[in-house]
Design a protein around this motif. Sequence first.
Motif, PDB file in Angstrom:
ATOM      1  N   VAL A 295       0.695  -1.312   0.210  1.00 44.63           N
ATOM      2  CA  VAL A 295      -0.124  -0.060  -0.048  1.00 44.63           C
ATOM      3  C   VAL A 295       1.074   1.115   0.172  1.00 44.63           C
ATOM      4  O   VAL A 295       0.610   2.560  -0.744  1.00 44.63           O
ATOM      5  CB  VAL A 295      -1.021   0.585   1.351  1.00 44.63           C
ATOM      6  CG1 VAL A 295      -1.590   1.068   1.613  1.00 44.63           C
ATOM      7  CG2 VAL A 295      -2.781  -1.341   1.233  1.00 44.63           C
ATOM      8  N   VAL A 296       1.766   1.389   0.893  1.00 55.90           N
ATOM      9  CA  VAL A 296       3.198   2.305   0.768  1.00 55.90           C
ATOM     10  C   VAL A 296       3.214   2.663  -0.588  1.00 55.90           C
ATOM     11  O   VAL A 296       3.435   3.534  -1.423  1.00 55.90           O
ATOM     12  CB  VAL A 296       3.881   2.007   1.713  1.00 55.90           C
ATOM     13  CG1 VAL A 296       5.228   3.515   1.784  1.00 55.90           C
ATOM     14  CG2 VAL A 296       3.215   2.463   3.655  1.00 55.90           C
ATOM     15  N   ALA A 297       3.911   1.460  -1.493  1.00 54.15           N
ATOM     16  CA  ALA A 297       4.896   1.623  -2.395  1.00 54.15           C
ATOM     17  C   ALA A 297       3.584   1.971  -3.214  1.00 54.15           C
ATOM     18  O   ALA A 297       3.736   2.902  -4.077  1.00 54.15           O
ATOM     19  CB  ALA A 297       4.791   0.052  -2.749  1.00 54.15           C
ATOM     20  N   ARG A 298       2.743   1.687  -3.118  1.00 54.51           N
ATOM     21  CA  ARG A 298       1.344   2.399  -4.396  1.00 54.51           C
ATOM     22  C   ARG A 298       1.725   3.883  -3.777  1.00 54.51           C
ATOM     23  O   ARG A 298       1.454   4.803  -5.665  1.00 54.51           O
ATOM     24  CB  ARG A 298       0.460   1.943  -4.716  1.00 54.51           C
ATOM     25  CG  ARG A 298      -0.140  -0.174  -5.261  1.00 54.51           C
ATOM     26  CD  ARG A 298      -1.572  -0.404  -4.546  1.00 54.51           C
ATOM     27  NE  ARG A 298      -1.497  -1.793  -5.004  1.00 54.51           N
ATOM     28  CZ  ARG A 298      -2.272  -2.426  -6.189  1.00 54.51           C
ATOM     29  NH1 ARG A 298      -3.008  -1.180  -6.720  1.00 54.51           N
ATOM     30  NH2 ARG A 298      -1.901  -3.016  -6.374  1.00 54.51           N
ATOM     31  N   ALA A 299       1.427   4.595  -2.851  1.00 59.35           N
ATOM     32  CA  ALA A 299       0.948   5.759  -2.495  1.00 59.35           C
ATOM     33  C   ALA A 299       1.898   6.127  -2.290  1.00 59.35           C
ATOM     34  O   ALA A 299       1.789   7.564  -3.610  1.00 59.35           O
ATOM     35  CB  ALA A 299       0.807   5.405  -0.756  1.00 59.35           C
ATOM     36  N   LEU A 300       3.343   6.142  -2.291  1.00 56.11           N
ATOM     37  CA  LEU A 300       4.449   6.684  -2.627  1.00 56.11           C
ATOM     38  C   LEU A 300       4.814   7.036  -4.155  1.00 56.11           C
ATOM     39  O   LEU A 300       5.640   7.990  -4.885  1.00 56.11           O
ATOM     40  CB  LEU A 300       5.495   5.780  -2.122  1.00 56.11           C
ATOM     41  CG  LEU A 300       5.630   6.444  -1.062  1.00 56.11           C
ATOM     42  CD1 LEU A 300       6.921   5.383  -0.354  1.00 56.11           C
ATOM     43  CD2 LEU A 300       5.338   7.596  -0.612  1.00 56.11           C
ATOM     44  N   ALA A 301       3.982   5.727  -5.571  1.00 54.07           N
ATOM     45  CA  ALA A 301       4.129   6.050  -6.244  1.00 54.07           C
ATOM     46  C   ALA A 301       2.795   7.483  -7.004  1.00 54.07           C
ATOM     47  O   ALA A 301       3.732   7.814  -8.505  1.00 54.07           O
ATOM     48  CB  ALA A 301       3.531   4.717  -7.205  1.00 54.07           C
ATOM     49  N   SER A 302       2.306   7.188  -6.349  1.00 57.29           N
ATOM     50  CA  SER A 302       1.457   8.599  -7.056  1.00 57.29           C
ATOM     51  C   SER A 302       2.403   9.775  -6.864  1.00 57.29           C
ATOM     52  O   SER A 302       1.932  11.086  -7.110  1.00 57.29           O
ATOM     53  CB  SER A 302       0.412   8.720  -6.516  1.00 57.29           C
ATOM     54  OG  SER A 302       0.556   8.690  -4.988  1.00 57.29           O
ATOM     55  N   ASP A 303       3.188   9.483  -5.390  1.00 55.54           N
ATOM     56  CA  ASP A 303       3.600  10.978  -4.914  1.00 55.54           C
ATOM     57  C   ASP A 303       5.013  11.162  -3.585  1.00 55.54           C
ATOM     58  O   ASP A 303       4.774  10.249  -2.543  1.00 55.54           O
ATOM     59  CB  ASP A 303       2.325  12.187  -4.172  1.00 55.54           C
ATOM     60  CG  ASP A 303       3.485  13.527  -3.786  1.00 55.54           C
ATOM     61  OD1 ASP A 303       4.558  13.601  -3.569  1.00 55.54           O
ATOM     62  OD2 ASP A 303       2.742  14.181  -3.283  1.00 55.54           O
ATOM     63  N   ALA A 304       6.164  10.558  -4.371  1.00 52.99           N
ATOM     64  CA  ALA A 304       7.309  10.361  -3.745  1.00 52.99           C
ATOM     65  C   ALA A 304       7.723  11.579  -2.671  1.00 52.99           C
ATOM     66  O   ALA A 304       8.428  10.630  -1.501  1.00 52.99           O
ATOM     67  CB  ALA A 304       8.259  10.058  -4.630  1.00 52.99           C
ATOM     68  N   ALA A 305       6.960  12.021  -2.845  1.00 50.30           N
ATOM     69  CA  ALA A 305       7.209  13.100  -1.654  1.00 50.30           C
ATOM     70  C   ALA A 305       6.237  13.845  -0.027  1.00 50.30           C
ATOM     71  O   ALA A 305       6.686  13.811   1.061  1.00 50.30           O
ATOM     72  CB  ALA A 305       7.580  14.877  -1.939  1.00 50.30           C
ATOM     73  N   LEU A 306       5.114  12.574  -0.039  1.00 47.28           N
ATOM     74  CA  LEU A 306       5.091  12.064   1.400  1.00 47.28           C
ATOM     75  C   LEU A 306       5.123  11.853   1.959  1.00 47.28           C
ATOM     76  O   LEU A 306       6.091  10.098   1.716  1.00 47.28           O
ATOM     77  CB  LEU A 306       3.512  10.952   0.176  1.00 47.28           C
ATOM     78  CG  LEU A 306       2.142  11.983  -0.156  1.00 47.28           C
ATOM     79  CD1 LEU A 306       1.319  10.876  -0.430  1.00 47.28           C
ATOM     80  CD2 LEU A 306       1.936  12.906   0.614  1.00 47.28           C
ATOM     81  N   PRO A 307       5.339  11.884   2.698  1.00 52.47           N
ATOM     82  CA  PRO A 307       6.270  11.146   5.061  1.00 52.47           C
ATOM     83  C   PRO A 307       5.777   9.472   4.860  1.00 52.47           C
ATOM     84  O   PRO A 307       4.654   9.575   6.216  1.00 52.47           O
ATOM     85  CB  PRO A 307       6.049  12.003   5.452  1.00 52.47           C
ATOM     86  CG  PRO A 307       4.516  12.570   5.114  1.00 52.47           C
ATOM     87  CD  PRO A 307       4.481  12.689   3.808  1.00 52.47           C
ATOM     88  N   LEU A 308       5.596   9.077   3.994  1.00 50.43           N
ATOM     89  CA  LEU A 308       5.045   7.583   4.957  1.00 50.43           C
ATOM     90  C   LEU A 308       6.185   6.328   3.775  1.00 50.43           C
ATOM     91  O   LEU A 308       7.064   6.195   3.611  1.00 50.43           O
ATOM     92  CB  LEU A 308       4.052   6.958   3.119  1.00 50.43           C
ATOM     93  CG  LEU A 308       2.919   7.982   3.477  1.00 50.43           C
ATOM     94  CD1 LEU A 308       1.405   7.896   2.122  1.00 50.43           C
ATOM     95  CD2 LEU A 308       1.548   7.618   4.250  1.00 50.43           C
ATOM     96  N   ALA A 309       6.767   5.813   5.022  1.00 51.56           N
ATOM     97  CA  ALA A 309       7.012   4.306   5.189  1.00 51.56           C
ATOM     98  C   ALA A 309       6.293   2.941   5.724  1.00 51.56           C
ATOM     99  O   ALA A 309       4.977   3.086   6.870  1.00 51.56           O
ATOM    100  CB  ALA A 309       8.050   4.322   5.835  1.00 51.56           C
ATOM    101  N   ALA A 310       6.671   2.171   5.301  1.00 50.89           N
ATOM    102  CA  ALA A 310       5.895   1.240   5.977  1.00 50.89           C
ATOM    103  C   ALA A 310       6.903   0.500   7.001  1.00 50.89           C
ATOM    104  O   ALA A 310       7.955   1.322   7.438  1.00 50.89           O
ATOM    105  CB  ALA A 310       6.261  -0.251   4.970  1.00 50.89           C
TER     106      ALA A 310
END
Length: 367
Positions: A295-310
């Motif tokens: 889920v995180v990889a997909r979300a970051l594919a839309s915007d790599a600058a988001l502060p998300l990590a697994a």
Amino acid sequence: MTHPFLDLAPLSAARFAAVEDRVARLLGTAQDVVIMQGEALLPLEGAIRGTAGPGTTALNVITGPYGQTFGDWLRDCGARVIDLTVPFHTAVTAEQIREAFAEHPEIDFVSLVHAEAATGNTNPVAEIGEVVREHGALFYLDAVASIGAEPVLPDAWGVDLCVIGAQKAMGGPAGVSAVSVSERAWARMAANPGAPRRSYLSLLDWRERWIEGGRRALPHAPAQLEMLALEACVERIEAEGPEVVMARHRGAALATRAGAVALGGGLEPYVHEERDAAPVATTLRTPAGVEASEVVARALASDAALPLAAGGGALAKEMIRVNHYGKDATAGAVRGSLAALGAALAEKGLTVDVEAALRAVDDTITA
Ligand SMILES: *Cc1c(COP(=O)(O)O)cnc(C)c1O
């Protein structure tokens, strides 16, 4: 050619001392503050090796990955270690610490992580500090992930060794760190034959060569780029107001929790109780069968600058981390994160309500 990072003048002793004083003000402490020339693991390890030895009985509280590391260092020093492991979805309580002392009155050292960016929980240090003080044990605290996001008050809480780094909520560099050292902690180190000396890990060396000399001559060339960045980030916090910076983090955490619940799709706050949730970062649990890292990889594919990590290690299956700290402690970063997570969950066939999530974020942050 001039370059902002290059050909820097050496940092003067006076400037170095001024940065230490500024960090001491941020911590509200009258203890000695030593700025160490390395990432926070340097004072974290140096403080343990300086104070623990074969005569030590340590209560090591594990609420995330760092507690495990501290236990390893303590054992390596020859200390007897009593691990108190708390599930990552909660926080340790002062009562649990009290029970540990009742069972093992010989405990003379307590190690604790204040907030855990990696698991999203925060521990009630003020209450725990009272219990530790009643029993006269030395109190060691990792406040790397809490400083800037919530109050960190070593003197008021009776913390003897309080370690901070600038790379989380302070929005600063990772290459320098600081530790406040109480008189009791200095005495413990001075009496510890195993305490590092003539070593990069040695706090006693800094005391002898820097503090006792009136902070007039530095023992070696400091990392001036990181020192200047640390000074700049403390200055920025002073200018915005520490209360305002902390309120931004608290607001981002509450908004992430509320937004995730409104989003649906089976996403839940990983830390069950709001009071146990860290202002620095919010962890979310994915529903069974949905890999958090995917889920995180997909979300970051839309915007790599988001502060998300697994989550790290085995937690990558079920934990999403929203690292809303520093410049990301804003409604915008939280909105963007939840919208991208919502889209990723929808792609997996889950039902989500992104509009409701964004409304919940806005309602929480303006509340
Ligand atoms: C981030 C953090 C540190 C610093 O360690 P890194 O692995 O370099 O990021 C130490 N302690 C805690 C609790 C942290 O969150």
